[in-house]
Design an enzyme around this catalytic site. Sequence first.
Site, PDB file in Angstrom:
ATOM      1  N   GLY A 119       0.817  -1.205   0.000  1.00 44.90           N
ATOM      2  CA  GLY A 119       0.000   0.000   0.000  1.00 44.90           C
ATOM      3  C   GLY A 119       0.850   1.254   0.000  1.00 44.90           C
TER       4      GLY A 119
ATOM      5  N   GLY B 138       4.325   7.170   3.283  1.00 43.74           N
ATOM      6  CA  GLY B 138       5.318   6.373   2.569  1.00 43.74           C
ATOM      7  C   GLY B 138       4.698   5.134   1.967  1.00 43.74           C
TER       8      GLY B 138
ATOM      9  N   VAL C 272       4.415   0.848   1.929  1.00 42.81           N
ATOM     10  CA  VAL C 272       4.564  -0.349   2.753  1.00 42.81           C
ATOM     11  C   VAL C 272       4.776  -1.540   1.822  1.00 42.81           C
ATOM     12  CG1 VAL C 272       3.519  -1.837   4.482  1.00 42.81           C
ATOM     13  CG2 VAL C 272       3.078   0.612   4.531  1.00 42.81           C
TER      14      VAL C 272
ATOM     15  N   GLY D 227       0.358   9.054   2.236  1.00 43.25           N
ATOM     16  CA  GLY D 227       1.150  10.277   2.282  1.00 43.25           C
ATOM     17  C   GLY D 227       2.410  10.123   3.104  1.00 43.25           C
TER      18      GLY D 227
ATOM     19  N   ASP E 214      -5.114   8.211  15.087  1.00 37.79           N
ATOM     20  CA  ASP E 214      -5.609   7.942  13.732  1.00 37.79           C
ATOM     21  C   ASP E 214      -6.218   6.547  13.666  1.00 37.79           C
ATOM     22  OD1 ASP E 214      -6.158   8.493  11.092  1.00 37.79           O
ATOM     23  OD2 ASP E 214      -4.221   7.828  10.356  1.00 37.79           O
TER      24      ASP E 214
END
Length: 714
Positions: free
Chosen positions: A419, A424, A426, A422, A540
């Site tokens: 994935g 970075g 993975v 914003g 988050d």
Amino acid sequence: MASSLSSSLPCPLFFLFLLCNTSLLLVVGGLNSEGTALISFKAGIRDDPAGSLRNWNSSDQDPCSWNGITCRGGSVAALSLPKKKLVGYLSSALGSLRSLRHVNLRNNRLFGSLPASLFAARQLQSLVLYGNFLSGSLPPEIGELLYLQSLDLSGNLFAGPIPSSLIHCKRLKALVLSHNNFTGSLPLGFGGSLAELEKLDLSYNGFSGPIPTDVGNLTNLQGTLGLSHNRFSGSIPPSLGNLPETVYIDLTYNNLSGPVPQNGALENRGPTAFIGNPGLCGPPLKNSCPPEVPSSNPFRPINYSPPALEGNSTHSGSSSSRLSNAAVIAFVASDVVGIGLIALVFFYFYCKAIASVGAKEDGETSEKRPKGRKECMCFRKEDSETSPDSIEHHELVSLDRNVPFDLDELLKASAFVLGKSGIGIVYKVVLDDGLTLAVRTLGEGGSQRFKEFQTEVEAIGKVRHPNIVTLRAYYWSINEKLLIYDYIPNGNLSAMIHGKTGTRNSTPLSWEVRLKIMKGIAKGLAFLHEISPKKYVHGDLKPNNVLLGPDVEPYISDFGVGHLANIAGGSPFLQSDRIAVEKIQGQHSDVAFGPIMSKGSGYQAPEASMMLKPSQKWDVYSFGVILLELISSRSPLVLLDTVEMDLVSWFHLCIEEKKPLSDVLDPFLAQELDTEDEIIAVLKIALVCVQANPEKRPSMRHVTDTLERLINRN
């Protein structure tokens, strides 16, 4: 009077009168035909230790009030009696329930065969029978279930081949036949006809023959394609590379042979997906393919052969000789240049050493100069600690004594993208020994803040909990920062609830699984808030940041990543946001913060848009939204006619309008009527968590204890 009436009527008319009145009594006071069919099912149950069928009474007019029965429009639509320890066989009378859509009898002790007449219930959409002792073959009549979407027969004793008629069930989304004794090859047209499949698990059977090439057409698959522990033979179809890259293709322990294709979803896979197939060769396996086996590289011409294997003609030999001489000259020249460069570097540092010693050392004898050179070329400990942030670090730092890999192994491993965000990228990384990791990049820059990064990342690395993704190691250099985590194989909670982007919803989750996920998230969050080395705020929390393990156990991910990205110079925040967050963190160094949620995400607490300081109450609110999402399977932002509202507001609107519970529930949960009390209890917990006033929200410890009591009560 009856005697006088009978004496006044002719004998045939009297019997006709009696028959009509008896029929009338049966219509008024007897059980309808659907109830009679279910009583036949009950008659086939020899043992009911939990008393699940106790209120199935033939004196009722209809079965709609019976345990495990759901009716729609007065007709039986669902039979759901999971985990009731029922002992017996399946009655063929169930096929007479013409409106039956869902059957869930998982984890009981049913035995015998699957009656062909069951499939006369043509409206069936889901048939879940896993975890029983059913045997025999799968009847070909199953192909008549044109609306079937979910078929789970795993963990039984079924045998024989899959009937070719199964490919007529074109709406199938989940086909789970694992841990049985099925044999034979897969039906012709298997992949092409069942293109809607999102879950396919055929593992632990005796399937044989080649893997159909059209399995590569199953582009809606998610999670794992389970073909392991069978007897599939032949080569691996390159068409499997057409599957989504996020699908793990498990081909272990079969009789496959030939090279492993290196295209699409099969490219850069680790060896763990192919072990147990002695005939396979080529990357990523250690055994190379014999020369006569054509390469599986799709970009290499078929008629290509290495120079060493070409003919022995004079021209070929001289050409090869000239190539070898040129190569030798090139190697020698490169060595000379390399040695020269090394000498220049040593000379440069030597000159700097001489200059730093000063005029006094210029007059010293030559026997003292090696000592001066040694002091200059070797960093002393106190010198290296004076400005640690100015030093470029190029080593993998382990946060766990049991990390069995180094930087070279990591950089050489097979990897593909899981994935992007914003913050970075993975990657899923598979080492040569089969160990699978998740590696997150954090961007470039931040060369002056290594100490700050080191302090923060090592604090995060100390967090150890069964419901939190473990950070195992990190790497820092000016041009690259990496975080190395345990790899969690089953994707994230959002994909599990709603399906991945661009596809239909995935296979519905049972209430038992949803409750397990809720409990795990609550435990992990409570640990972060109160027990971990620092009192963390995630900041988050959302389903995208809840990963699911092999047994659908939840793992909270990405806490603290936003702050690390900010330090590393790859922060997704605007400069003003970055300054504000740094200011907060300077004022409240005892709390670790995650990234601030974007406005309008649906998971953001109301006060978050007015405050800079993150709070643990923000996380409680986000957790409450996740509970509502798990209960309703609706997105966090609901479109109501032309108006978009968040999920919390939508629930409050439904409560104000006094809508029935079935209107807000995931339709799949409506089948599990025995869980209604639990669902209502969890709904109450969720509504307390999403209160507008943060002071009225409970702590995560209190939420965890409440969920624990709810689960242990059953």
